[in-house]
Enzyme design. Structure first.
Site, PDB file in Angstrom:
ATOM      1  N   SER A  13      44.322  39.759  43.236  1.00  0.00           N
ATOM      2  CA  SER A  13      44.024  41.098  43.739  1.00  0.00           C
ATOM      3  C   SER A  13      42.569  41.477  43.449  1.00  0.00           C
ATOM      4  CB  SER A  13      44.932  42.110  43.052  1.00  0.00           C
ATOM      5  OG  SER A  13      44.798  41.993  41.645  1.00  0.00           O
ATOM      6  N   GLU A 156      39.626  45.948  32.196  1.00  0.00           N
ATOM      7  CA  GLU A 156      38.509  45.971  33.154  1.00  0.00           C
ATOM      8  C   GLU A 156      37.416  46.930  32.723  1.00  0.00           C
ATOM      9  OE1 GLU A 156      39.490  46.422  37.303  1.00  0.00           O
ATOM     10  OE2 GLU A 156      40.800  44.682  37.165  1.00  0.00           O
ATOM     11  N   CYS A 188      50.394  38.843  33.334  1.00  0.00           N
ATOM     12  CA  CYS A 188      49.328  39.459  34.142  1.00  0.00           C
ATOM     13  C   CYS A 188      48.041  38.691  33.857  1.00  0.00           C
ATOM     14  CB  CYS A 188      49.179  40.934  33.771  1.00  0.00           C
ATOM     15  SG  CYS A 188      47.802  41.764  34.582  1.00  0.00           S
ATOM     16  N   HIS A 190      45.080  39.529  33.525  1.00  0.00           N
ATOM     17  CA  HIS A 190      44.090  40.107  32.607  1.00  0.00           C
ATOM     18  C   HIS A 190      44.403  39.863  31.132  1.00  0.00           C
ATOM     19  CE1 HIS A 190      43.255  42.237  36.277  1.00  0.00           C
ATOM     20  NE2 HIS A 190      42.287  42.982  35.735  1.00  0.00           N
TER      21      HIS A 190
END
Ligand code: DGL
Length: 270
Positions: A13, A156, A188, A190
């Site tokens: 994404s 992020e 995930c 991240h």
């Protein structure tokens, strides 16, 4: 064109999938990389299945145009929502890999009669994909899962190794849903960045399963078994496409890949 020298295509994404690129490149450094981050549509974690499926198919067109020999869905939300469709769409043009199945195989090889935890986006958790696949293993593994949507945004923004991230992580991991687990799956892209903080939280009492490392090993095996390993040195530059370009995305890539890369703007719909 010799198939061995074709690139591995990754998509996510956004830029979190670069953690998977990092893990794969470590194991098979000769492989060319083409990466697609759908920054125009992130986060996928809050999107409908239909939306993620339509973005995924569009991205596969780009990766197939780049002659990718493998398409790795480097996103848990897209793996949960679109893997079967993407596999059917791509057919025999490339080998399609997701970030969930290798972790399920890892669980099968190591655990039975126990309880495992999972954290990820709302899409990944609500899809119940992990639970279905684990039930199918027939190993008497109970899955306890919790959506932890704040974590990806937090990382992020650069909060992954300070007291703020420590307290948000502790807040989630102390939830009733995640008690009495033997291992925790980082569901995930991240989360490898906060693995040290999660390990610190559990103080070695729980195994932290980083799917990017497991997937990287799987990709290496697939390349080997299909005689697709690139044995010659890299001659072309890796490509990193994004569907929406901003300087800030480019700067954030450093967090996930530990090096500066140039992002190329590739709008999905003109
Ligand atoms: N890449 C997504 C995943 O692994 C996290 C970010 C998002 O929600 O798009 O699920």
């Amino acid at each position: 064109m010799d198939k061995k020298s074709c690139p591995i295509g990754f998509f996510d994404s956004g830029i979190g999938g670069l953690t998977v690129v990092q893990a794969v490149s470590k194991l098979v450094p000769n492989e060319h990389i083409v990466y697609f981050g759908d920054t125009a549509h992130l986060p996928y974690g809050d999107k409908s299945t239909a939306a993620i499926q339509s973005y995924s198919v569009k991205i596969c067109d780009v990766l197939l145009k780049e002659n990718c020999k493998i398409i790795l869905i480097a996103c848990h939300s897209a793996s949960a929502a679109a893997f079967e469709l993407v596999k059917e769409y791509v057919g025999s043009k490339a080998i399609v890999v997701n970030v969930i199945d290798p972790t399920i195989q890892y669980l099968a090889s190591k655990y039975s009669n126990t309880t495992i935890g999972l954290i990820g986006t709302k899409k990944t958790i609500l899809s119940d994909v992990y639970a279905h696949k684990i039930t199918y293993l027939n190993k008497n593994i109970t899955l306890k899962s919790l959506a932890t949507p704040l974590l990806a945004h937090m990382i992020e923004e650069g909060f992954y190794d300070n007291t703020i991230s420590e307290s948000i992580i502790a807040n989630y991991l102390n939830a009733n849903e995640l008690q009495h687990i033997k291992a925790l799956i980082l569901g995930c892209t991240h989360y490898p960045l906060i693995k040290p903080q999660i390990e610190k939280f559990y103080n070695k009492s729980v195994e932290i399963i980083d799917s990017s490392e497991i997937v990287a090993l799987d990709v290496k095996n697939i390349l080997f078994e299909n005689n697709l390993l690139n044995l010659s040195n890299k001659i072309t530059k890796d490509k990193y496409f994004v569907s929406d370009y901003t300087k800030s995305f480019e700067e954030t890539t450093r967090l996930f890949l530990n090096k500066k890369i140039e992002l190329l703007h590739y709008p999905l719909w003109e």
